[in-house]
Scaffold this active site. Structure first.
Site, PDB file in Angstrom:
ATOM      1  N   GLU A   1       0.851  -1.192   0.000  1.00  0.00           N
ATOM      2  CA  GLU A   1       0.000   0.000   0.000  1.00  0.00           C
ATOM      3  C   GLU A   1       0.881   1.233   0.000  1.00  0.00           C
ATOM      4  O   GLU A   1       1.998   1.185   0.521  1.00  0.00           O
ATOM      5  CB  GLU A   1      -0.860   0.045   1.282  1.00  0.00           C
ATOM      6  CG  GLU A   1      -1.997  -0.937   1.299  1.00  0.00           C
ATOM      7  CD  GLU A   1      -2.728  -0.952   2.645  1.00  0.00           C
ATOM      8  OE1 GLU A   1      -2.316  -0.220   3.579  1.00  0.00           O
ATOM      9  OE2 GLU A   1      -3.697  -1.705   2.763  1.00  0.00           O
TER      10      GLU A   1
ATOM     11  N   LYS B   1       2.489   4.386   1.430  1.00  0.00           N
ATOM     12  CA  LYS B   1       2.693   4.888   2.797  1.00  0.00           C
ATOM     13  C   LYS B   1       2.549   6.399   2.709  1.00  0.00           C
ATOM     14  O   LYS B   1       3.466   7.105   2.295  1.00  0.00           O
ATOM     15  CB  LYS B   1       4.079   4.499   3.327  1.00  0.00           C
ATOM     16  CG  LYS B   1       4.275   4.913   4.792  1.00  0.00           C
ATOM     17  CD  LYS B   1       5.624   4.458   5.320  1.00  0.00           C
ATOM     18  CE  LYS B   1       5.747   4.560   6.829  1.00  0.00           C
ATOM     19  NZ  LYS B   1       5.447   5.847   7.399  1.00  0.00           N
TER      20      LYS B   1
ATOM     21  N   ARG C   1      -1.331   9.777  11.577  1.00  0.00           N
ATOM     22  CA  ARG C   1      -2.235   8.636  11.815  1.00  0.00           C
ATOM     23  C   ARG C   1      -3.539   9.152  12.403  1.00  0.00           C
ATOM     24  O   ARG C   1      -3.527   9.992  13.312  1.00  0.00           O
ATOM     25  CB  ARG C   1      -1.575   7.676  12.797  1.00  0.00           C
ATOM     26  CG  ARG C   1      -2.308   6.364  13.015  1.00  0.00           C
ATOM     27  CD  ARG C   1      -1.661   5.310  12.202  1.00  0.00           C
ATOM     28  NE  ARG C   1      -2.215   3.985  12.341  1.00  0.00           N
ATOM     29  CZ  ARG C   1      -1.475   2.892  12.535  1.00  0.00           C
ATOM     30  NH1 ARG C   1      -0.174   2.996  12.684  1.00  0.00           N
ATOM     31  NH2 ARG C   1      -2.039   1.702  12.566  1.00  0.00           N
TER      32      ARG C   1
ATOM     33  N   ARG D   1      -2.148   8.856  16.956  1.00  0.00           N
ATOM     34  CA  ARG D   1      -1.319   7.678  17.204  1.00  0.00           C
ATOM     35  C   ARG D   1      -1.150   7.420  18.694  1.00  0.00           C
ATOM     36  O   ARG D   1      -1.009   6.295  19.138  1.00  0.00           O
ATOM     37  CB  ARG D   1       0.024   7.998  16.569  1.00  0.00           C
ATOM     38  CG  ARG D   1       1.055   6.965  16.627  1.00  0.00           C
ATOM     39  CD  ARG D   1       2.302   7.602  16.032  1.00  0.00           C
ATOM     40  NE  ARG D   1       3.287   6.594  15.709  1.00  0.00           N
ATOM     41  CZ  ARG D   1       4.045   5.999  16.605  1.00  0.00           C
ATOM     42  NH1 ARG D   1       3.931   6.313  17.880  1.00  0.00           N
ATOM     43  NH2 ARG D   1       4.913   5.091  16.244  1.00  0.00           N
TER      44      ARG D   1
ATOM     45  N   GLU E   1      -4.756   7.436   7.491  1.00  0.00           N
ATOM     46  CA  GLU E   1      -3.740   8.480   7.519  1.00  0.00           C
ATOM     47  C   GLU E   1      -4.414   9.768   7.039  1.00  0.00           C
ATOM     48  O   GLU E   1      -5.108   9.772   6.019  1.00  0.00           O
ATOM     49  CB  GLU E   1      -2.577   8.086   6.587  1.00  0.00           C
ATOM     50  CG  GLU E   1      -1.379   8.990   6.676  1.00  0.00           C
ATOM     51  CD  GLU E   1      -0.447   8.689   7.872  1.00  0.00           C
ATOM     52  OE1 GLU E   1      -0.822   7.896   8.759  1.00  0.00           O
ATOM     53  OE2 GLU E   1       0.644   9.273   7.898  1.00  0.00           O
TER      54      GLU E   1
ATOM     55  N   LYS F   1       2.002  -5.546   3.705  1.00  0.00           N
ATOM     56  CA  LYS F   1       1.216  -6.191   4.764  1.00  0.00           C
ATOM     57  C   LYS F   1       0.807  -7.601   4.358  1.00  0.00           C
ATOM     58  O   LYS F   1       0.448  -7.838   3.207  1.00  0.00           O
ATOM     59  CB  LYS F   1      -0.051  -5.374   5.030  1.00  0.00           C
ATOM     60  CG  LYS F   1       0.218  -3.954   5.435  1.00  0.00           C
ATOM     61  CD  LYS F   1      -1.082  -3.169   5.587  1.00  0.00           C
ATOM     62  CE  LYS F   1      -0.788  -1.749   6.052  1.00  0.00           C
ATOM     63  NZ  LYS F   1      -2.008  -0.947   6.182  1.00  0.00           N
TER      64      LYS F   1
ATOM     65  N   LYS G   1       7.662  -1.617   6.514  1.00  0.00           N
ATOM     66  CA  LYS G   1       7.657  -0.340   5.797  1.00  0.00           C
ATOM     67  C   LYS G   1       8.908  -0.231   4.943  1.00  0.00           C
ATOM     68  O   LYS G   1       9.992  -0.643   5.357  1.00  0.00           O
ATOM     69  CB  LYS G   1       7.503   0.848   6.746  1.00  0.00           C
ATOM     70  CG  LYS G   1       8.489   0.894   7.872  1.00  0.00           C
ATOM     71  CD  LYS G   1       8.249   2.122   8.748  1.00  0.00           C
ATOM     72  CE  LYS G   1       8.958   1.957  10.066  1.00  0.00           C
ATOM     73  NZ  LYS G   1       8.876   3.105  10.937  1.00  0.00           N
TER      74      LYS G   1
HETATM   75  P1  ATP Z   1       6.942   6.736  10.814  1.00  0.00           P
HETATM   76  O1  ATP Z   1       7.926   7.741  11.267  1.00  0.00           O
HETATM   77  O2  ATP Z   1       7.454   5.904   9.702  1.00  0.00           O
HETATM   78  O3  ATP Z   1       5.579   7.270  10.598  1.00  0.00           O
HETATM   79  P2  ATP Z   1       5.896   5.415  13.084  1.00  0.00           P
HETATM   80  O4  ATP Z   1       6.714   4.881  14.194  1.00  0.00           O
HETATM   81  O5  ATP Z   1       5.004   6.561  13.356  1.00  0.00           O
HETATM   82  O6  ATP Z   1       6.922   5.727  11.961  1.00  0.00           O
HETATM   83  P3  ATP Z   1       5.464   3.038  11.660  1.00  0.00           P
HETATM   84  O7  ATP Z   1       4.780   1.823  12.072  1.00  0.00           O
HETATM   85  O8  ATP Z   1       6.905   2.967  11.657  1.00  0.00           O
HETATM   86  O9  ATP Z   1       4.977   4.279  12.502  1.00  0.00           O
HETATM   87  O10 ATP Z   1       4.969   3.424  10.220  1.00  0.00           O
HETATM   88  C1  ATP Z   1       3.623   3.330   9.966  1.00  0.00           C
HETATM   89  C2  ATP Z   1       3.006   4.699   9.931  1.00  0.00           C
HETATM   90  O11 ATP Z   1       2.817   5.099   8.588  1.00  0.00           O
HETATM   91  C3  ATP Z   1       1.626   4.641  10.523  1.00  0.00           C
HETATM   92  O12 ATP Z   1       1.660   4.982  11.889  1.00  0.00           O
HETATM   93  C4  ATP Z   1       0.808   5.611   9.701  1.00  0.00           C
HETATM   94  O13 ATP Z   1       0.762   6.857  10.355  1.00  0.00           O
HETATM   95  C5  ATP Z   1       1.578   5.771   8.412  1.00  0.00           C
HETATM   96  N1  ATP Z   1       0.909   5.192   7.230  1.00  0.00           N
HETATM   97  C6  ATP Z   1       0.773   5.791   6.037  1.00  0.00           C
HETATM   98  N2  ATP Z   1       0.178   5.008   5.144  1.00  0.00           N
HETATM   99  C7  ATP Z   1      -0.106   3.847   5.754  1.00  0.00           C
HETATM  100  C8  ATP Z   1      -0.722   2.629   5.340  1.00  0.00           C
HETATM  101  N3  ATP Z   1      -1.160   2.436   4.087  1.00  0.00           N
HETATM  102  N4  ATP Z   1      -0.831   1.643   6.269  1.00  0.00           N
HETATM  103  C9  ATP Z   1      -0.382   1.805   7.533  1.00  0.00           C
HETATM  104  N5  ATP Z   1       0.214   2.939   7.974  1.00  0.00           N
HETATM  105  C10 ATP Z   1       0.361   3.954   7.105  1.00  0.00           C
END
Ligand code: ATP
Length: 643
Positions: free
Chosen positions: A296, A298, A303, A319, A351, A455, A475
């Site tokens: 998907e 990103k 969040r 988040r 998001e 995923k 990711k």
């Molecule tokens: P990052 O700094 O990469 O956002 P993080 O620690 O906040 O890191 P991660 O689990 O590392 O979170 O990365 C997932 C984040 O990416 C999610 O918290 C969400 O906010 C964002 N995101 C964007 N698109 C998607 C998607 N398609 N599916 C899941 N998460 C997504």
């Protein structure tokens, strides 16, 4: 054996059944917990305390256990209610001075020596002669006063806070002042991670159930039941993270029926599932090992967990489970457009992305972070927000977490509809070859995204795992393919004075990661290049109020020697060329080597306003990055660097 320390935790003479829990019992348990570094011992002590509370509470009294648990994790409400402690140093110094009759100057100089306001308060109290023994503090009294302090705001609130704190301190005996002051500061510093509290709570309930039923179990059976109980409670709490709801339910139906009683429910945000970083498409394919997966986009936004409650109201959570409905009134307003009549109640995982309506394209995250966090008025909104939904966690009265992602996605698309410029489904592709993933990755970056999320799609491995950084979500960020695979989120704990043009601001900063198990910050690097003058000024303005008289006791310094120490609060996202072992810094010490791990050529990316200091990258993640890097270097024939 799980309650072998019950007599130690109890206070002299115990306390009468049905009477309020004495705060002295908590202070005593906290002191014992602080004195040990062993996790099992900490759990046993806490189990003993909670068991005492359960045994001595009257039937139907759920408050005693609830308030005790809250004080043990130093919170006053579930995260999403947002009642927070975190009183500044100067206010506490003033209250300690007032309640013990000492001058501000002496309290400050003690603080400089001790580095712990809790200790200063306790010593000040204990060296003070009192004519009358104060009335003993109780848990309900302390809890309600802390709540009053946290809730008081506005114009005369400072004076009111000082007066309540002074009153509390006046009644403290023994070690109580130490923990009251630390609670007020926002950190108990006894190494009591929330996970430990959950396990101890489950253990106390299991033992109490066993005693009430008069059962005799072998030690194997008891151990199995304790483990089972802890797993049940952890699973329930990750779906419904609210002690307000879970504790009365445990006391009413016990652990075995808890899963039926406490389920994910709209209005209570669950901790989101997180992803593991990867740095090459090949690594993605290795990790997925023939299982069905989906890629998907990103999206580069914030969040947003969107809840529609039974009463028709809508709430948006961050988040960190903060209620963001006041930051995104536009989201709340536009939501009904994308919901079909068939979806009555739901929880969406999405998001929220800044969107340029004229150009019809996504904008970088920074555009959204300029918004105020509260009380945004619809008419003042300049940058619109577009929601991209990627998961459906609850629908029409039913949690959906334990269904495969393919099914959750089908339901998402069945019950919701895209709306131009407002709402869409995360763009996805189920291509499985390296070329297909590469093409999709390039496309995502062209469309203004950070890269891809990969995923698992089918079977149990694709179930939604609340609060876990899971291997079932990977990711792949375009920027980091050549680096260590991911950026780090680090806490600014110190600063170095600038030189030349930079003498009026800080010129460089000391960063740290956060170890949730030991509740300590571990230093990781000094960062000083790549800041513009405006940026340095902005950081100075934000960090200046966080300056401390002395380094806090929960910062594991190592050999770092900054000019200034800060209250650990500000989180920065940082990139690095690579990681190396370091005799100076303490991050992840003991995990891959006796030395700590440090960042080489760290580069500031942005302030992470959506993360609190406790959400900073942890030592295990850093060790994992270091190990993967070493592995990659061995593969490509590069030598491991030390130093
Ligand atoms: P990052 O700094 O990469 O956002 P993080 O620690 O906040 O890191 P991660 O689990 O590392 O979170 O990365 C997932 C984040 O990416 C999610 O918290 C969400 O906010 C964002 N995101 C964007 N698109 C998607 C998607 N398609 N599916 C899941 N998460 C997504």
């Amino acid at each position: 054996w799980a309650v072998s320390r019950i007599d130690e935790v109890d206070i002299e003479g115990g306390w009468k059944n049905g009477s309020p829990v004495p705060y002295a019992a908590l202070a005593k348990a906290f002191a014992l917990i602080e004195a040990t570094t062993k996790r099992i011992e900490k759990t046993t002590l806490l189990t003993s305390l909670l068991l005492l509370v359960i045994r001595r509470s009257q039937k139907g009294d759920t408050k005693s256990l609830l308030q005790t648990v809250y004080l043990c994790i130093n919170r006053l409400s579930p995260d999403y209610v947002g009642i927070e402690l975190g009183i500044g140093e100067s206010l506490l110094v003033k209250a300690i001075g007032e309640s013990t009759g000492r001058s501000l100057a002496t309290v400050k100089s003690d603080l400089k020596r001790e580095g712990d306001l809790g200790l200063v308060a306790m010593n000040s109290k204990n060296s003070q002669k009192t004519l009358f023994k104060p009335k003993p503090l109780t848990v309900p009294f302390v809890f309600s006063n802390l709540k009053e302090i946290a809730l008081s705001s506005g114009h005369s609130s400072q004076a009111k806070k000082v007066s309540i704190i002074t009153k509390l301190l006046a009644a403290c005996q023994g070690q109580e002042a130490k923990y009251i002051v630390r609670s007020l500061e926002g950190k108990l510093r006894i190494g009591n991670a929330e996970r430990t509290v959950l396990v101890a709570l489950a253990h106390a309930v299991v033992i109490n159930e066993k005693e009430e039923a008069g059962k005799r179990w072998s030690s194997e059976k008891l151990a199995a039941r304790l483990e089972e109980g802890a797993n049940i409670l952890k699973a329930v709490y990750s779906e419904l993270p609210s002690y307000d709801l879970v504790i009365p339910a445990i006391l009413e139906v016990g652990l075995d029926k808890l899963k039926e009683k406490c389920k994910l429910s709209p209005g209570v945000p669950l901790k989101p599932m997180l992803a593991k970083p990867t740095k090459a498409i090949g690594e993605v394919l290795d990790r997925c090992e023939g299982q069905k997966f989906t890629c998907e986009y990103k999206y580069d936004g914030e969040r947003a967990q969107v809840h529609k409650l039974e009463d028709g109201s809508v709430a948006v959570f961050s988040r960190n489970s903060e209620d963001m409905s006041k930051k995104y009134p536009d989201l709340v307003e536009q939501l009904p457009n994308c919901v079909k009549d068939t979806a009555k109640t739901f929880v969406l995982d999405c998001e929220a992305v800044a969107y340029d309506v004229k150009e019809r394209k996504l904008m970088p995250f920074q555009e959204l972070s300029k918004r105020k966090r509260k009380d945004v008025k619809l008419e003042d909104i300049q940058v619109r927000v577009h929601l991209f939904a990627f998961d459906l966690l609850f629908l029409n009265g039913e949690p959906q977490l334990h269904k495969p992602l393919s099914e959750r996605r089908r339901l998402l698309r069945e019950h919701f509809q895209p709306v131009e410029g407002e709402f869409g489904f995360a763009k996805s592709s189920d291509g499985e070859t390296t070329e297909a993933i590469q093409t999709f990755l390039d496309e995502s970056v062209k469309d203004g995204c950070e890269g891809l999320m990969i995923k698992m799609l089918e079977t149990e491995s694709s179930y939604y795992e609340p609060s876990r950084r899971s291997v079932n979500w990977l990711k792949l960020k375009k920027d980091y393919l050549a680096g260590v695979g991911d950026s780090l989120d680090l806490v600014v704990v110190g600063a170095y004075y600038g030189k030349g043009k930079r003498t009026n601001v800080y010129g460089a900063f000391l960063l740290a990661c956060y170890d949730a198990d030991s509740e300590e910050y571990q230093t990781i690097c000094k960062i000083g290049t790549g800041f513009s003058e405006e940026a340095l000024q902005a950081h100075y303005n934000e960090l200046k109020p966080l300056e401390l008289t002395k380094v806090r006791g929960d910062i594991k310094i190592g050999g770092a020697k900054p000019d200034i120490w800060f209250e650990p609060k500000m989180v920065w996202e940082v990139l690095t060329a690579d990681l190396s072992l370091s005799p100076i810094y303490t991050a992840a010490q003991g995990l891959v080597d006796e030395r700590g791990i440090s960042l080489r050529f760290p580069r500031f990316v942005r302030v992470r306003e959506d993360k609190s200091a406790d959400d900073a990258t942890g030592p295990e993640q850093i060790a994992e990055m270091y190990e993967r890097q070493s592995l990659a270097q061995t593969k490509t024939g590069k030598k491991k660097r030390g130093g």
